[in-house]
Design a protein around this motif. Sequence first.
Motif, mmCIF file in Angstrom:
data_model
loop_
_atom_site.group_PDB
_atom_site.id
_atom_site.type_symbol
_atom_site.label_atom_id
_atom_site.label_comp_id
_atom_site.label_asym_id
_atom_site.label_seq_id
_atom_site.Cartn_x
_atom_site.Cartn_y
_atom_site.Cartn_z
ATOM 1 N N SER A 40 47.913 38.233 46.140
ATOM 2 C CA SER A 40 47.119 39.445 46.154
ATOM 3 C C SER A 40 45.757 39.561 45.834
ATOM 4 C CB SER A 40 48.093 40.806 45.619
ATOM 5 O OG SER A 40 49.224 40.851 46.482
ATOM 6 N N ASP A 41 45.440 38.738 44.735
ATOM 7 C CA ASP A 41 44.111 38.857 44.302
ATOM 8 C C ASP A 41 43.105 37.888 45.225
ATOM 9 O OD1 ASP A 41 44.589 40.317 41.668
ATOM 10 O OD2 ASP A 41 45.850 38.296 40.981
ATOM 11 N N GLY A 47 38.265 39.541 50.890
ATOM 12 C CA GLY A 47 37.744 40.712 51.674
ATOM 13 C C GLY A 47 38.636 41.394 52.650
ATOM 14 N N HIS A 48 40.183 41.057 52.445
ATOM 15 C CA HIS A 48 41.122 41.558 53.257
ATOM 16 C C HIS A 48 41.699 42.985 52.990
ATOM 17 C CE1 HIS A 48 42.443 37.046 54.083
ATOM 18 N NE2 HIS A 48 41.271 37.432 54.818
ATOM 19 N N ASP A 49 41.322 43.484 51.899
ATOM 20 C CA ASP A 49 41.775 44.625 51.456
ATOM 21 C C ASP A 49 40.577 45.851 51.372
ATOM 22 O OD1 ASP A 49 42.462 47.049 49.566
ATOM 23 O OD2 ASP A 49 44.015 45.648 48.870
ATOM 24 N N PRO A 50 40.732 46.783 52.204
ATOM 25 C CA PRO A 50 39.619 47.889 52.361
ATOM 26 C C PRO A 50 39.451 48.729 51.236
ATOM 27 C CG PRO A 50 41.494 48.360 53.619
ATOM 28 C CD PRO A 50 41.930 47.138 53.178
ATOM 29 N N ASP A 51 40.319 48.578 50.159
ATOM 30 C CA ASP A 51 39.907 49.403 48.938
ATOM 31 C C ASP A 51 39.096 48.956 48.104
ATOM 32 O OD1 ASP A 51 41.989 51.362 49.829
ATOM 33 O OD2 ASP A 51 43.666 50.292 48.915
ATOM 34 N N ILE A 52 38.693 47.625 48.135
ATOM 35 C CA ILE A 52 37.793 47.019 47.194
ATOM 36 C C ILE A 52 36.371 47.319 47.651
ATOM 37 C CG2 ILE A 52 36.967 44.878 46.389
ATOM 38 C CD1 ILE A 52 39.776 43.684 46.532
ATOM 39 N N ALA A 53 35.786 48.008 46.927
ATOM 40 C CA ALA A 53 34.143 48.108 46.713
ATOM 41 C C ALA A 53 33.397 47.007 46.007
ATOM 42 C CB ALA A 53 33.971 49.344 46.381
ATOM 43 N N LEU A 54 32.436 46.400 46.549
ATOM 44 C CA LEU A 54 31.605 45.650 45.610
ATOM 45 C C LEU A 54 30.525 46.290 44.713
ATOM 46 C CD1 LEU A 54 31.436 42.850 48.393
ATOM 47 C CD2 LEU A 54 33.018 42.752 46.570
ATOM 48 N N PRO A 58 38.646 41.806 40.027
ATOM 49 C CA PRO A 58 39.970 41.477 40.205
ATOM 50 C C PRO A 58 40.979 41.596 38.963
ATOM 51 C CG PRO A 58 39.175 39.332 40.197
ATOM 52 C CD PRO A 58 37.980 40.428 39.793
ATOM 53 N N GLY A 59 42.307 41.606 39.462
ATOM 54 C CA GLY A 59 43.509 41.409 38.390
ATOM 55 C C GLY A 59 44.200 42.894 38.408
ATOM 56 N N HIS A 60 45.614 42.790 38.675
ATOM 57 C CA HIS A 60 46.429 43.932 38.718
ATOM 58 C C HIS A 60 47.813 43.669 37.928
ATOM 59 C CE1 HIS A 60 47.775 41.389 41.967
ATOM 60 N NE2 HIS A 60 48.875 41.918 42.188
ATOM 61 N N GLU A 61 48.279 42.320 37.692
ATOM 62 C CA GLU A 61 49.325 42.117 36.970
ATOM 63 C C GLU A 61 49.027 42.147 35.356
ATOM 64 O OE1 GLU A 61 52.424 39.572 39.912
ATOM 65 O OE2 GLU A 61 50.885 38.640 38.465
ATOM 66 N N LEU A 62 49.542 43.108 34.603
ATOM 67 C CA LEU A 62 48.778 42.934 33.057
ATOM 68 C C LEU A 62 49.717 43.528 32.385
ATOM 69 C CD1 LEU A 62 47.128 46.090 32.220
ATOM 70 C CD2 LEU A 62 46.902 45.816 34.453
ATOM 71 N N ALA A 63 49.339 43.242 30.981
ATOM 72 C CA ALA A 63 50.042 43.962 29.931
ATOM 73 C C ALA A 63 49.215 43.714 28.781
ATOM 74 C CB ALA A 63 51.513 43.091 29.351
ATOM 75 N N GLY A 64 49.362 44.538 27.797
ATOM 76 C CA GLY A 64 48.512 44.708 26.460
ATOM 77 C C GLY A 64 48.798 45.822 25.569
ATOM 78 N N THR A 65 47.610 46.403 24.896
ATOM 79 C CA THR A 65 47.816 47.082 23.935
ATOM 80 C C THR A 65 46.893 48.355 24.293
ATOM 81 O OG1 THR A 65 46.066 46.394 22.343
ATOM 82 C CG2 THR A 65 48.815 45.751 22.139
ATOM 83 N N VAL A 66 47.269 49.631 23.978
ATOM 84 C CA VAL A 66 46.488 50.816 24.187
ATOM 85 C C VAL A 66 45.190 50.766 23.164
ATOM 86 C CG1 VAL A 66 46.229 53.320 24.393
ATOM 87 C CG2 VAL A 66 48.238 52.221 25.168
ATOM 88 N N ALA A 67 43.930 50.569 23.716
ATOM 89 C CA ALA A 67 43.000 50.641 22.893
ATOM 90 C C ALA A 67 42.300 51.983 22.563
ATOM 91 C CB ALA A 67 41.674 49.917 23.443
ATOM 92 N N GLY A 264 55.737 40.106 51.294
ATOM 93 C CA GLY A 264 54.374 39.294 51.525
ATOM 94 C C GLY A 264 53.400 39.942 52.500
ATOM 95 N N LEU A 265 52.206 40.022 51.996
ATOM 96 C CA LEU A 265 51.033 40.901 52.311
ATOM 97 C C LEU A 265 50.647 40.368 53.819
ATOM 98 C CD1 LEU A 265 48.662 41.680 49.481
ATOM 99 C CD2 LEU A 265 50.457 43.051 50.692
ATOM 100 N N MET A 266 50.562 41.326 54.829
ATOM 101 C CA MET A 266 50.220 40.818 56.229
ATOM 102 C C MET A 266 48.985 41.448 56.667
ATOM 103 S SD MET A 266 52.834 39.216 57.299
ATOM 104 C CE MET A 266 52.808 38.992 58.963
#
Length: 346
Positions: A40-41, A47-54, A58-67, A264-266
């Motif tokens: 998906s990234d 440029g296939h995703d209309p939500d993205i503004a330049l 990128p990056g959407h699969e994440l884990a971490g600690t609240v800062a 899978g994305l189309m």
Amino acid sequence: MKAMYYDAFGTTPDIRMLPDPTPSKDGVVIKVEATGLCRSDWHGWMGHDPDIALPHVPGHELAGTVAATGRQVLRYKVGDRVTVPFVSGCGRCGECHSGNAQVCPNQFQPGFTHWGSFAEYVAIDFADQNLVHLPENLDYATAASLGCRFATSFRAIVDQGRVRGGEWVAVHGCGGVGLSAIMIASALGANVIGIDISETKLSFAREVGAVATIDGSVTGDIAEAVREITKGGAHVSIDALGSPVTCFNSIKNLRRRGRHVQVGLMLGEHAAPQIPMAQVIGHELEIYGSHGMQAWRYEAMMAMLETGKLNPQKLIGRHISLEEAVPALMTMDTAQDLGISVITQF
């Protein structure tokens, strides 16, 4: 903060220093400990995703600690170990109130609607509705791998596909999504067929639960091969890749009253695939999409992790650095990497 950044689609991203994010009133900032690299990234970068503004991070699969937390956040505090579904709901609309934040019309998607997790820090809105606490014994890399592919596959198999023990499940594409789907369906007692054009991936599919595999590079009629193995067709079929060929085959290989789930994305030139509609009607087939998974459903998935019925850590192929993620992102459409690549070095 250090982050991957691009200001034009399809051009080589930069690694540069950018301003640290600040939390919205109902959001948090997460220190990213691990983040997965997903097809998906690649779609977003192309440029296939209309939500993205330049410009974009990128990056959407994440884990971490609240800062840091916003003043209206009640359920989370600095230092909490967390992950987040890649589709986060607003918590206020009808879909969120019905428990279906994954289709919220006001959804927040890190790495798409907002800057994402290929960075040392990422801001997440609507925190109380969407964050998920991590068990202490779950490492960050495994937790990050759950965020898109594994969680989406869990919903596709369990909720949308309604897979039951003894059923035949066909999985088209043995990348991260497909291997996740194979593992989950197998854990539910289904008989799973893995389909791909790479023998290496098919071998891995057998390791994580597939009882049969089909090599699409040497098999002329995939649907007929599935029907022969299953003696009539799959009860449930998953397109885990997202192409006109895999989508068509996934529907075509179903038995009567079978269920197809599109994971899978189309996008782009593949957005309007051919569908065997006469078969859909005559055989009363069911066709579903699967778009992420709600935060409240993570509890069921986590329970299967804690009891050892699911082992998503087996699907992690490489731990890479943020710098190494640049060429990895750019070649995702052709790469033959086995398993999921996770950025753990910033």
